[in-house]
Design an enzyme around this catalytic site. Structure first.
Site, mmCIF file in Angstrom:
data_model
loop_
_atom_site.group_PDB
_atom_site.id
_atom_site.type_symbol
_atom_site.label_atom_id
_atom_site.label_comp_id
_atom_site.label_asym_id
_atom_site.label_seq_id
_atom_site.Cartn_x
_atom_site.Cartn_y
_atom_site.Cartn_z
ATOM 1 N N GLU A 4 -1.059 10.437 1.091
ATOM 2 C CA GLU A 4 -2.320 9.264 0.911
ATOM 3 C C GLU A 4 -2.834 8.936 2.381
ATOM 4 O O GLU A 4 -3.882 9.041 2.377
ATOM 5 C CB GLU A 4 -2.371 8.674 -0.480
ATOM 6 C CG GLU A 4 -3.656 7.854 -0.879
ATOM 7 C CD GLU A 4 -3.999 7.051 0.392
ATOM 8 O OE1 GLU A 4 -5.325 6.754 0.270
ATOM 9 O OE2 GLU A 4 -3.792 6.596 1.570
ATOM 10 N N GLU A 5 -1.793 8.658 2.818
ATOM 11 C CA GLU A 5 -2.030 8.260 3.853
ATOM 12 C C GLU A 5 -2.419 9.293 4.671
ATOM 13 O O GLU A 5 -3.424 8.485 5.928
ATOM 14 C CB GLU A 5 -0.890 6.976 5.008
ATOM 15 C CG GLU A 5 -0.646 6.652 3.587
ATOM 16 C CD GLU A 5 -1.313 4.930 3.527
ATOM 17 O OE1 GLU A 5 -2.438 4.498 4.325
ATOM 18 O OE2 GLU A 5 -1.467 4.214 3.017
ATOM 19 N N HIS A 12 -1.864 -1.865 5.648
ATOM 20 C CA HIS A 12 -1.875 -1.730 7.130
ATOM 21 C C HIS A 12 -1.458 -2.749 8.042
ATOM 22 O O HIS A 12 -0.968 -2.154 9.421
ATOM 23 C CB HIS A 12 -2.640 -0.796 7.798
ATOM 24 C CG HIS A 12 -2.694 0.727 6.749
ATOM 25 N ND1 HIS A 12 -3.797 1.279 6.923
ATOM 26 C CD2 HIS A 12 -2.709 1.112 5.623
ATOM 27 C CE1 HIS A 12 -3.506 2.432 5.963
ATOM 28 N NE2 HIS A 12 -2.790 2.122 5.419
ATOM 29 N N ASP A 53 0.739 -1.430 -0.007
ATOM 30 C CA ASP A 53 0.074 -0.265 0.281
ATOM 31 C C ASP A 53 1.122 1.285 0.070
ATOM 32 O O ASP A 53 1.219 1.298 0.656
ATOM 33 C CB ASP A 53 -0.617 0.443 1.280
ATOM 34 C CG ASP A 53 -2.079 1.058 1.044
ATOM 35 O OD1 ASP A 53 -2.169 1.630 0.748
ATOM 36 O OD2 ASP A 53 -2.546 1.548 2.118
ATOM 37 N N ASP A 90 -4.692 1.091 -6.158
ATOM 38 C CA ASP A 90 -4.389 0.998 -4.760
ATOM 39 C C ASP A 90 -5.108 -0.074 -3.973
ATOM 40 O O ASP A 90 -5.697 -0.984 -5.116
ATOM 41 C CB ASP A 90 -5.473 1.971 -4.342
ATOM 42 C CG ASP A 90 -4.123 2.485 -2.801
ATOM 43 O OD1 ASP A 90 -3.407 1.688 -2.943
ATOM 44 O OD2 ASP A 90 -4.743 3.685 -1.985
HETATM 45 CO CO CO Z 1 -3.164 3.044 2.929
HETATM 46 ZN ZN ZN Z 2 -3.270 3.069 0.025
#
Ligand code: CO
Ligand code: ZN
Length: 330
Positions: free
Chosen positions: A193-194, A302, A163, A216
């Site tokens: 992004e996170e 994650h 990710d 993604d």
């Molecule tokens: Co993410």
């Molecule tokens: Zn992502």
């Protein structure tokens, strides 16, 4: 491709600290595009000239979740906060590394009730004997990433930061394969992004594309007693219908489905009940941009052990190439 997955996932780049991973990606992508620039938020924007077609934005975020030092105590232990969605249960016991190569391990205060497993009870131990010794190596505001090497399982791979470095791999492979294109392609390797789709928002504003497609990871429902979800690894590219950040443009979504069927590319439809991605920000830019997502199914998102199936990655590449070579007249 496996080498690229290893190189990208092992690169360093928590949100806001993407300098190192950006240079790794730039080196790989430069031979296949006409122009490369970096904007004020650190987005790497790569332009491949077309011939009278549309402006197409392909997006993958290059940042990853991580930690950030908030305080160094008198004994040299580092207190830290999270960058993006770090689950404390998964963080405890992990190794972290900083951009300068300093490594440490996440330890915890004594915890009696599992409910107290919170980042504020944790610290990073870099082996320093004092605050002074620690301060020679790191400082408040330094970001750390989880330390894990990529593992090749044959058809599948495990790595930290799949990710969304796997999305970055998809776009690099697409640019490699796209010899000629009618459309102007803007490949954006986005920052932050996170922490709220921040890089993609300004990149889309600057490019003002006719269509935006984000790449993604997405969750799956294919592990023991998983939350019900109609996506599995190994069953193809996931064409997103909806997540927490957007409802994909229906015309584009159906167009991608049609392309997959016509080209014999395995695909599945994705509804992700919690989680979002950059297409949510792209769609809401300026007066609105038709946006969709081709997702790479991933287990254990994650965590430092995110797993993808390389056949899915290939399906995502094939679908994107087919889209770039099609009229995109949805
Ligand atoms: Co993410
Ligand atoms: Zn992502």
């Amino acid at each position: 491709m496996k080498e690229l997955v290893k190189k990208f996932t092992e690169g360093f780049g928590p949100s806001g600290f993407e300098d190192s991973i950006r240079e790794i990606i730039r080196k790989e992508v430069e031979p296949f595009v006409d122009e490369v620039r970096v904007d004020a938020l650190g987005n790497l924007i790569c332009f491949k000239k077309g011939n009278g077609g549309k402006k197409v934005l392909l997006d993958a975020h290059m940042d990853e979740i991580g930690v950030i030092i908030t305080h160094i105590d008198e004994n040299g232990f580092l207190r830290f906060g999270s960058i993006g969605g770090v689950n404390p249960i998964i963080a405890l016991g992990q190794r972290v590394y900083f951009e300068n190569g300093v490594c440490g391990v996440i330890g915890s205060e004594r915890i009696e009730d599992p409910k107290d497993l919170k980042l504020e009870k944790f610290f990073i131990d870099i082996g320093a004997k004092s605050r002074e010794q620690a301060a020679e190596k790191v400082k408040v505001g330094d970001a750390g990433a989880f330390l894990q090497t990529a593992i090749d399982l044959g058809d599948r791979m495990i790595a930290k930061a799949m990710d969304d470095r796997i999305g970055c791999v998809v776009i690099v492979e697409v640019l490699r394969q796209l010899k000629e294109t009618k459309h102007d392609i803007y490949a954006v390797f986005a920052t932050q992004e996170e922490v709220g789709l921040r890089g993609a928002r300004v990149a889309a504003y600057g490019v003002e594309p006719d269509v935006g497609i984000a790449f993604d990871v997405t969750g799956t429902g294919d592990t023991p007693k998983a939350r019900t979800m109609d996506v599995s690894i190994g069953k193809g590219a996931a064409i997103k219908v909806k997540d927490s950040s957007l409802i994909c443009h229906p015309g584009l979504r159906e167009y991608l489905v049609k392309l997959a069927e016509e080209n014999g590319i395995p695909y599945q439809l994705e509804v992700l009940e919690s989680g979002g991605t950059n297409a949510g920000a792209i769609q809401m830019t300026k007066a609105g941009i038709p946006a969709g997502v081709i997702s790479i199914p991933s287990r254990y998102i994650h965590t430092p052990g995110e797993m993808v199936d390389l056949d899915d990655v290939k399906a995502c590449i094939d679908l994107c190439v087919a889209a770039c070579q099609s009229p995109l007249d949805f």
